[in-house]
Design a protein around this motif. Structure first.
Motif, short mmCIF file in Angstrom:
data_model
loop_
_atom_site.label_atom_id
_atom_site.label_comp_id
_atom_site.label_asym_id
_atom_site.label_seq_id
_atom_site.Cartn_x
_atom_site.Cartn_y
_atom_site.Cartn_z
N VAL A 1 48.73 -42.08 5.66
CA VAL A 1 48.21 -41.40 5.49
C VAL A 1 47.81 -41.22 4.10
O VAL A 1 48.06 -41.90 3.37
N ARG A 2 46.69 -40.80 4.63
CA ARG A 2 45.50 -40.55 3.52
C ARG A 2 45.47 -38.83 3.50
O ARG A 2 45.03 -38.01 4.42
N VAL A 3 45.47 -38.31 2.52
CA VAL A 3 44.27 -37.08 1.88
C VAL A 3 43.43 -37.01 1.53
O VAL A 3 43.13 -37.58 0.14
N LYS A 4 42.73 -36.21 2.05
CA LYS A 4 41.15 -35.60 1.86
C LYS A 4 41.09 -34.85 0.71
O LYS A 4 41.66 -33.70 1.23
N ARG A 5 40.67 -35.04 -0.40
CA ARG A 5 40.81 -34.28 -1.70
C ARG A 5 40.41 -32.92 -1.85
O ARG A 5 38.93 -33.19 -2.99
N ASP A 6 40.06 -32.58 -0.51
CA ASP A 6 38.88 -31.40 -0.89
C ASP A 6 38.91 -30.10 -1.98
O ASP A 6 38.20 -29.41 -2.42
N ASP A 7 40.46 -30.19 -2.95
CA ASP A 7 40.92 -29.39 -4.23
C ASP A 7 40.14 -30.20 -5.09
O ASP A 7 40.07 -29.25 -6.01
N LEU A 8 39.61 -30.99 -5.16
CA LEU A 8 38.64 -31.31 -6.50
C LEU A 8 37.22 -31.40 -6.67
O LEU A 8 37.19 -31.93 -7.12
N GLY B 1 42.36 -27.09 -1.28
CA GLY B 1 42.86 -26.61 -2.65
C GLY B 1 43.57 -25.14 -2.37
O GLY B 1 44.35 -25.26 -1.94
N GLY B 2 43.34 -23.74 -3.29
CA GLY B 2 44.23 -22.75 -3.64
C GLY B 2 45.59 -23.67 -4.09
O GLY B 2 46.63 -22.33 -3.83
N ILE B 3 45.32 -24.21 -5.37
CA ILE B 3 46.68 -24.13 -6.30
C ILE B 3 46.30 -23.18 -6.97
O ILE B 3 48.05 -23.03 -7.40
N GLN B 4 44.96 -22.36 -7.45
CA GLN B 4 45.59 -20.93 -8.18
C GLN B 4 46.70 -20.34 -7.54
O GLN B 4 47.33 -19.09 -8.37
#
Length: 309
Positions: free
Chosen positions: A26-33, A295-298
């Motif tokens: 499993v890899r995560v594409k970190r578009d939150d960054l 994203g959406g961590i806010q």
């Protein structure tokens, strides 16, 4: 003014006992960054719409969203950073800019908030309603809720182009289905697992199909693409914005084990679905998976007292 964007977004390998036990990479594409405020798939869906805004010299950009819309928040931030007047048509005439942090921040960023009844909000796809909005607000570029238009889909195809090897599976949370459609447009053979965050989320399939039609696919291409799609509809935790202690505990467990922060609206449900499908063998041993962190961590601000991060 140019935005300072972290693109291509990083890809991280996730070390987690469940995945190792089942031999699933499993890899995560970190578009939150991508950006602190314009993160996840929000920039992807807005990028080409912003280019259209500039090329055609619109006076403002108008879009739609609910009270906690990440899309509204990102659009307002782009407007602030790029000096673009923005207008947000918000579902719920009982709301105001003080109703929550999302709406308050959007207004602070310069977005004109227009609160409408749920009945009026339901007209947002009607051509006559769009004409009415243009008469009211002038030469405004109208972008659909969540960036769900052709340009939004094409912007999301860039997720795939930033990855040098196609995995067996992509998995992503789905609101409007726009990013899912973009992934389907971009892949050759990868299967796409879409996790609707709405109760009874089967309707997303029709939304995705329509977005692909708008993107110019022929009949046979459309069938081929839709055959790559599977919906994991049983992980909404009761519907949009709904969650329970099981999901919160899961988010805390993932953070403790991997350092990955998830939210209770989208990515927590997506990652929960991923783990359940690995456990059940729906994602078989030996598979490679890329999970898209949208994203959406806010959105976790309202439950911070329940989280470890």
């Amino acid at each position: 003014m140019a935005l300072d964007l972290n693109l291509p977004s990083p890809i991280e390998v996730i070390k987690y006992e469940l995945f190792e036990r089942h031999n699933v990479k499993v890899r995560v594409k970190r578009d939150d960054l991508i950006h602190p405020e314009i993160s996840g798939n929000k920039w992807r869906k807005l990028k080409l719409n912003i280019e259209k805004f500039k090329e055609n010299r619109y006076e403002s950009l108008l879009t739609f969203g609910g009270a906690y819309s990440n899309h509204i928040s990102a659009t307002a931030a782009i407007g602030r950073e790029m000096n673009i007047p923005t207008i947000g048509v918000i579902r719920g005439d009982e709301l105001n800019a003080s109703s929550n942090d999302t709406l308050g921040k959007a207004q602070k960023d310069g977005m004109q908030l227009v609160f409408v009844s749920r009945e009026e909000y339901g007209l947002r796809y009607e051509t006559s309603y769009k004409h009415e909005l243009r008469r009211r607000f002038g030469n405004t570029l109208i972008v659909e809720e969540g960036g769900a238009n052709f340009l939004g889909v094409m912007g999301c195809t860039e997720i795939v182009s930033e990855i040098h090897d196609e995995p067996d599976y992509f998995i992503i949370a789905a609101g409007t289905g726009t990013t899912t459609a973009g992934l389907l447009m971009g892949v050759d053979h990868s299967k796409i697992i879409s996790v609707p965050v709405f109760k009874k989320g089967d309707f997303i399939r029709d939304e995705i199909n329509q977005l692909l039609e708008f993107s110019g696919l022929g009949e046979f291409e459309l069938i081929e693409k839709m055959n790559l799609l599977s919906l994991a509809t049983e992980f909404s935790f009761g519907g949009y914005g709904k969650f329970n202690k099981t999901l919160i505990n899961f988010m805390n467990e993932i953070y403790s084990a991997t350092g990955l922060k998830l939210d209770q609206i989208y990515t927590g449900k997506m990652f929960y679905a991923l783990c359940e499908q690995v456990k059940s063998g729906i994602i078989p041993s030996g598979s490679s998976v890329i999970a898209i962190h949208t994203g959406g961590i806010q959105g976790t601000n309202s439950i911070k007292d329940q989280l470890l991060f």
